[in-house]
Design a protein around this motif. Structure first.
Motif, PDB file in Angstrom:
ATOM      1  N   VAL A  11       4.518  11.038  -6.135  1.00 20.49           N
ATOM      2  CA  VAL A  11       5.858  10.463  -6.023  1.00 20.49           C
ATOM      3  C   VAL A  11       6.255  10.358  -4.547  1.00 20.49           C
ATOM      4  N   VAL A  12       6.065  11.437  -3.814  1.00 25.84           N
ATOM      5  CA  VAL A  12       6.420  11.457  -2.390  1.00 25.84           C
ATOM      6  C   VAL A  12       5.574  10.456  -1.608  1.00 25.84           C
ATOM      7  N   LEU A  13       4.267  10.432  -1.894  1.00 31.68           N
ATOM      8  CA  LEU A  13       3.380   9.517  -1.177  1.00 31.68           C
ATOM      9  C   LEU A  13       3.735   8.061  -1.448  1.00 31.68           C
ATOM     10  N   SER A  14       4.007   7.727  -2.713  1.00 34.31           N
ATOM     11  CA  SER A  14       4.330   6.340  -3.039  1.00 34.31           C
ATOM     12  C   SER A  14       5.674   5.927  -2.449  1.00 34.31           C
ATOM     13  N   LEU A  15       6.653   6.847  -2.462  1.00 34.93           N
ATOM     14  CA  LEU A  15       7.944   6.544  -1.853  1.00 34.93           C
ATOM     15  C   LEU A  15       7.785   6.345  -0.343  1.00 34.93           C
ATOM     16  N   THR A  16       6.960   7.158   0.273  1.00 38.48           N
ATOM     17  CA  THR A  16       6.689   7.010   1.704  1.00 38.48           C
ATOM     18  C   THR A  16       6.085   5.642   1.998  1.00 38.48           C
ATOM     19  N   CYS A  17       5.180   5.204   1.118  1.00 37.81           N
ATOM     20  CA  CYS A  17       4.569   3.879   1.293  1.00 37.81           C
ATOM     21  C   CYS A  17       5.600   2.769   1.181  1.00 37.81           C
ATOM     22  N   VAL A  18       6.511   2.882   0.224  1.00 38.09           N
ATOM     23  CA  VAL A  18       7.568   1.879   0.061  1.00 38.09           C
ATOM     24  C   VAL A  18       8.385   1.776   1.346  1.00 38.09           C
ATOM     25  N   VAL A  19       8.821   2.916   1.863  1.00 45.43           N
ATOM     26  CA  VAL A  19       9.636   2.928   3.081  1.00 45.43           C
ATOM     27  C   VAL A  19       8.846   2.363   4.251  1.00 45.43           C
ATOM     28  N   PHE A  20       7.569   2.771   4.382  1.00 41.88           N
ATOM     29  CA  PHE A  20       6.746   2.285   5.489  1.00 41.88           C
ATOM     30  C   PHE A  20       6.594   0.771   5.446  1.00 41.88           C
ATOM     31  N   PHE A  21       6.289   0.224   4.253  1.00 40.87           N
ATOM     32  CA  PHE A  21       6.085  -1.220   4.152  1.00 40.87           C
ATOM     33  C   PHE A  21       7.387  -1.986   4.398  1.00 40.87           C
ATOM     34  N   LEU A  22       8.520  -1.430   3.957  1.00 40.52           N
ATOM     35  CA  LEU A  22       9.803  -2.077   4.233  1.00 40.52           C
ATOM     36  C   LEU A  22      10.063  -2.146   5.736  1.00 40.52           C
ATOM     37  N   ILE A  23       9.720  -1.063   6.429  1.00 39.63           N
ATOM     38  CA  ILE A  23       9.908  -1.044   7.878  1.00 39.63           C
ATOM     39  C   ILE A  23       8.901  -1.962   8.559  1.00 39.63           C
ATOM     40  N   PHE A  24       7.634  -1.878   8.139  1.00 38.42           N
ATOM     41  CA  PHE A  24       6.587  -2.623   8.810  1.00 38.42           C
ATOM     42  C   PHE A  24       6.776  -4.131   8.683  1.00 38.42           C
ATOM     43  N   PHE A  25       7.169  -4.599   7.505  1.00 39.64           N
ATOM     44  CA  PHE A  25       7.282  -6.035   7.272  1.00 39.64           C
ATOM     45  C   PHE A  25       8.698  -6.565   7.510  1.00 39.64           C
ATOM     46  N   ARG A  26       9.509  -5.815   8.217  1.00 41.09           N
ATOM     47  CA  ARG A  26      10.856  -6.310   8.530  1.00 41.09           C
ATOM     48  C   ARG A  26      10.755  -7.544   9.415  1.00 41.09           C
ATOM     49  N   ASP A  27      11.712  -8.420   9.259  1.00 41.36           N
ATOM     50  CA  ASP A  27      11.697  -9.696   9.983  1.00 41.36           C
ATOM     51  C   ASP A  27      13.115  -9.993  10.465  1.00 41.36           C
ATOM     52  N   PRO A  28      13.573  -9.276  11.492  1.00 39.07           N
ATOM     53  CA  PRO A  28      14.954  -9.447  11.948  1.00 39.07           C
ATOM     54  C   PRO A  28      15.163 -10.794  12.639  1.00 39.07           C
ATOM     55  N   GLU A  29      16.392 -11.276  12.594  1.00 36.16           N
ATOM     56  CA  GLU A  29      16.735 -12.482  13.336  1.00 36.16           C
ATOM     57  C   GLU A  29      16.734 -12.162  14.827  1.00 36.16           C
TER      58      GLU A  29
END
Length: 212
Positions: free
Chosen positions: A29-47
């Motif tokens: 659970v912790v590992l998968s949640l960490t992956c979700v957060v990491f991918f959200l941060i990594f693939f961010r596309d700010p203006e």
């Protein structure tokens, strides 16, 4: 905003998180949640806001300037500026100048660490040839030790404006900028830059006979 290339990673990690939450395996659970957060941060596309100046080039990538040199490519002399992206940088690349994409060329190669100078020539890469009012330029997306996938959004004969989205490199890598030999480079080694916002070069002006 999230880059579209990130959705398969984010959705997969989120599904695993829900599954592990329903059938509790707390480490997973912790590992998968960490992956979700990491991918959200990594693939961010700010203006990004392009500086309101004339005769400039902005960085194509977020990261650190690791190389500035005169270099020949395809038999032509250029001023080269290389920016290395680590896994915490935004990985969406942006157009450094306004210009027309005349060719996009994929070259297979190795997967050396992208902060090494030799990776610029030896690694797998996309070369994006652009004609601008300042002359021919080349922007190179270079794959790295972890980054094995470079994505170029630009199409041949497409006119792109400075700051437009150019592509994305999945995980840490580098982007090489090849400017005309008389370009004035305004960044220094180890400077940290932002794609679409940081001015990295200035031009004396347009070529004779062209509009400003």
């Amino acid at each position: 905003m999230i880059a579209k290339e990130g959705f398969p990673f984010i959705v997969t990690a989120a599904v695993l998180f829900v599954v592990f939450l329903v059938f509790p395996k707390w480490l997973l659970v912790v590992l998968s949640l960490t992956c979700v957060v990491f991918f959200l941060i990594f693939f961010r596309d700010p203006e990004r806001t392009v500086p309101p100046f004339e005769n400039i080039a902005v960085s194509a990538a977020d990261g650190k300037v690791v190389e500035i040199k005169d270099e020949e490519l395809d038999g032509v002399s250029y001023k080269k500026v290389s920016v290395f992206m680590n896994v915490f940088n935004v990985h969406v690349n942006r157009m450094p100048v306004t210009g027309t994409v005349v060719k996009v060329e994929h070259r297979p190669g190795k997967f050396l660490a992208a902060d090494k100078p030799e990776s610029s020539m030896e690694n797998e890469q996309n070369l994006i040839y652009v004609d601008s009012k300042y002359g021919r330029m080349i922007f190179k997306q270079v794959a790295g030790l972890v980054a094995r996938r470079t994505v170029c959004y630009a199409k041949e004969n497409e006119l792109l404006q400075i700051g437009d989205r150019l592509g994305i490199i999945k995980f840490s890598s580098r982007v090489d900028h090849y400017f005309p030999a008389d370009t004035f480079i305004v960044v220094s080694l180890n400077d940290h830059v932002k794609a679409g916002e940081t001015v990295i070069a200035r031009f004396e002006g347009v070529k004779e006979g062209e509009d400003s």
